[in-house]
Design an enzyme around this catalytic site. Structure first.
Site, PDB file in Angstrom:
ATOM      1  N   GLY A 241       0.774  -1.234   0.000  1.00 29.04           N
ATOM      2  CA  GLY A 241       0.000   0.000   0.000  1.00 29.04           C
ATOM      3  C   GLY A 241       0.806   1.285   0.000  1.00 29.04           C
TER       4      GLY A 241
ATOM      5  N   ASN B  10       1.400   3.085  -2.578  1.00 33.02           N
ATOM      6  CA  ASN B  10       0.656   4.025  -3.436  1.00 33.02           C
ATOM      7  C   ASN B  10      -0.566   4.579  -2.712  1.00 33.02           C
ATOM      8  OD1 ASN B  10       1.756   4.430  -6.283  1.00 33.02           O
ATOM      9  ND2 ASN B  10       2.018   2.224  -5.965  1.00 33.02           N
TER      10      ASN B  10
ATOM     11  N   MET C 156      -4.009  -6.666  -7.166  1.00 38.77           N
ATOM     12  CA  MET C 156      -3.480  -7.740  -8.004  1.00 38.77           C
ATOM     13  C   MET C 156      -4.572  -8.696  -8.489  1.00 38.77           C
ATOM     14  SD  MET C 156      -0.482  -6.736  -8.165  1.00 38.77           S
ATOM     15  CE  MET C 156       0.829  -5.888  -7.323  1.00 38.77           C
TER      16      MET C 156
ATOM     17  N   LEU D  92      -9.934  -7.490 -13.317  1.00 35.19           N
ATOM     18  CA  LEU D  92     -11.395  -7.361 -13.242  1.00 35.19           C
ATOM     19  C   LEU D  92     -12.015  -7.649 -14.608  1.00 35.19           C
ATOM     20  CD1 LEU D  92     -11.158  -4.150 -11.098  1.00 35.19           C
ATOM     21  CD2 LEU D  92     -12.118  -6.326 -10.305  1.00 35.19           C
TER      22      LEU D  92
ATOM     23  N   HIS E  93       0.380   1.479 -13.152  1.00 39.94           N
ATOM     24  CA  HIS E  93       1.164   0.329 -13.620  1.00 39.94           C
ATOM     25  C   HIS E  93       2.642   0.732 -13.659  1.00 39.94           C
ATOM     26  CE1 HIS E  93       1.995  -3.445 -15.585  1.00 39.94           C
ATOM     27  NE2 HIS E  93       2.797  -2.778 -16.398  1.00 39.94           N
TER      28      HIS E  93
ATOM     29  N   GLU F  55     -11.889  -3.288 -20.361  1.00 41.09           N
ATOM     30  CA  GLU F  55     -11.894  -4.757 -20.344  1.00 41.09           C
ATOM     31  C   GLU F  55     -10.551  -5.365 -20.770  1.00 41.09           C
ATOM     32  OE1 GLU F  55     -13.467  -2.759 -22.318  1.00 41.09           O
ATOM     33  OE2 GLU F  55     -13.056  -3.387 -24.377  1.00 41.09           O
TER      34      GLU F  55
ATOM     35  N   GLU G 161       5.548   6.666  -9.687  1.00 42.91           N
ATOM     36  CA  GLU G 161       4.208   6.267  -9.213  1.00 42.91           C
ATOM     37  C   GLU G 161       3.638   7.192  -8.144  1.00 42.91           C
ATOM     38  OE1 GLU G 161       3.483   2.009  -8.520  1.00 42.91           O
ATOM     39  OE2 GLU G 161       5.475   1.638  -9.313  1.00 42.91           O
TER      40      GLU G 161
HETATM   41  C1  GAR Z   1       3.207  -0.959  -7.449  1.00 36.11           C
HETATM   42  O1  GAR Z   1       4.480  -0.886  -8.049  1.00 36.11           O
HETATM   43  C2  GAR Z   1       2.127  -0.953  -8.523  1.00 36.11           C
HETATM   44  O2  GAR Z   1       2.407  -0.120  -9.610  1.00 36.11           O
HETATM   45  C3  GAR Z   1       2.150  -2.389  -8.954  1.00 36.11           C
HETATM   46  O3  GAR Z   1       2.324  -3.124  -7.757  1.00 36.11           O
HETATM   47  C4  GAR Z   1       3.010  -2.312  -6.790  1.00 36.11           C
HETATM   48  C5  GAR Z   1       2.169  -2.233  -5.538  1.00 36.11           C
HETATM   49  O4  GAR Z   1       2.835  -1.567  -4.502  1.00 36.11           O
HETATM   50  N1  GAR Z   1       0.948  -2.752  -9.663  1.00 36.11           N
HETATM   51  C6  GAR Z   1       0.918  -3.604 -10.666  1.00 36.11           C
HETATM   52  O5  GAR Z   1       1.882  -4.217 -11.049  1.00 36.11           O
HETATM   53  C7  GAR Z   1      -0.457  -3.767 -11.328  1.00 36.11           C
HETATM   54  N2  GAR Z   1      -0.326  -4.385 -12.607  1.00 36.11           N
HETATM   55  P1  GAR Z   1       2.080  -0.887  -3.294  1.00 36.11           P
HETATM   56  O6  GAR Z   1       1.120  -1.911  -2.688  1.00 36.11           O
HETATM   57  O7  GAR Z   1       3.189  -0.555  -2.329  1.00 36.11           O
HETATM   58  O8  GAR Z   1       1.367   0.334  -3.787  1.00 36.11           O
END
Ligand code: GAR
Length: 208
Positions: A14, A16, A92, A95, A111, A149, A182
């Protein structure tokens, strides 16, 4: 509508989500309000971050419910809270169209690569950075996009490039992409979309 109601969907650490909470506290996000955090994983540390920030949480398990019921429950929970924007922040789960078609241009994903590179099914978390390093690209980054989608296939909202450095491991690169891209573009994109939704709502109400 004063502020758009935001739900953040998470699965793990978490960071982000934390960037969004911090952006709301520091005034980078003013047009939206984080109202709900939903995790598919009861052990996600993201839930603790939400609780510390005083944000309502819910756990909905795909493992327990199966895909169809899981998505039904998600929709019921989101609509019950009158959520305007759904942010996938390290969520993860892919949908289905059944879900995404309920919320056109209302679901946002972050992403960790420059789409259309290293994205789609199977590209998540550290795997994305492993793929970038093994391909040998010199620049990677992050993308925030609307969700439709097609996995990682919706309209791009923001992107930011990040340099790859000598000696990078997937873990080192993941951290740099988070810090330099990000955690900056996700709050900025959430503010941008929240503002658009509020303005649209005001236009509709004004013309009644
Ligand atoms: C982040 O790097 C996010 O961009 C990625 O997973 C990580 C989650 O970190 N998401 C994906 O790969 C989705 N395809 P976080 O839980 O610390 O935010």
């Amino acid at each position: 509508m004063n502020r758009a109601k935001i739900a953040v969907l998470v699965s793990g650490g978490g960071t982000n989500l934390q960037a969004l909470i911090d952006a709301q506290q520091s005034g980078i996000i003013t047009s939206g309000e984080i109202s709900l955090v939903i995790s598919n994983n009861a052990d996600a540390y993201a839930l603790t971050r939400a609780e510390k920030a005083g944000v309502k949480t819910a756990v909905i398990s795909k493992k327990e419910l199966g895909k169809e019921k899981f998505e039904e429950k998600l929709i019921e929970t989101l609509d019950g809270e009158k959520i305007d924007i759904i942010v996938l922040a390290g969520f993860m789960v892919i949908l289905s169209e059944n879900f995404t078609s309920h919320y056109p241009k209302r679901i946002i994903n972050v992403h960790p690569s420059l789409i259309p590179s290293f994205c789609g099914e199977g590209f998540y978390g550290l795997h994305v950075h492993e793929a970038a390093l093994s391909y040998g690209v010199k620049v990677t980054g992050a993308t925030v996009h609307f969700v439709n989608e097609i996995p990682d296939g919706g309209e791009i909202i923001m992107q930011k490039a990040v340099e790859i450095e000598e000696g990078d491991t997937p873990e080192i690169l993941q951290k740099r992409v988070m810090q330099q891209a990000e955690w900056i573009i996700l709050p900025a994109a959430v503010e941008k979309v929240s503002k658009q939704i509020i303005m649209k709502e005001e236009d509709t109400n004004g013309s009644l």
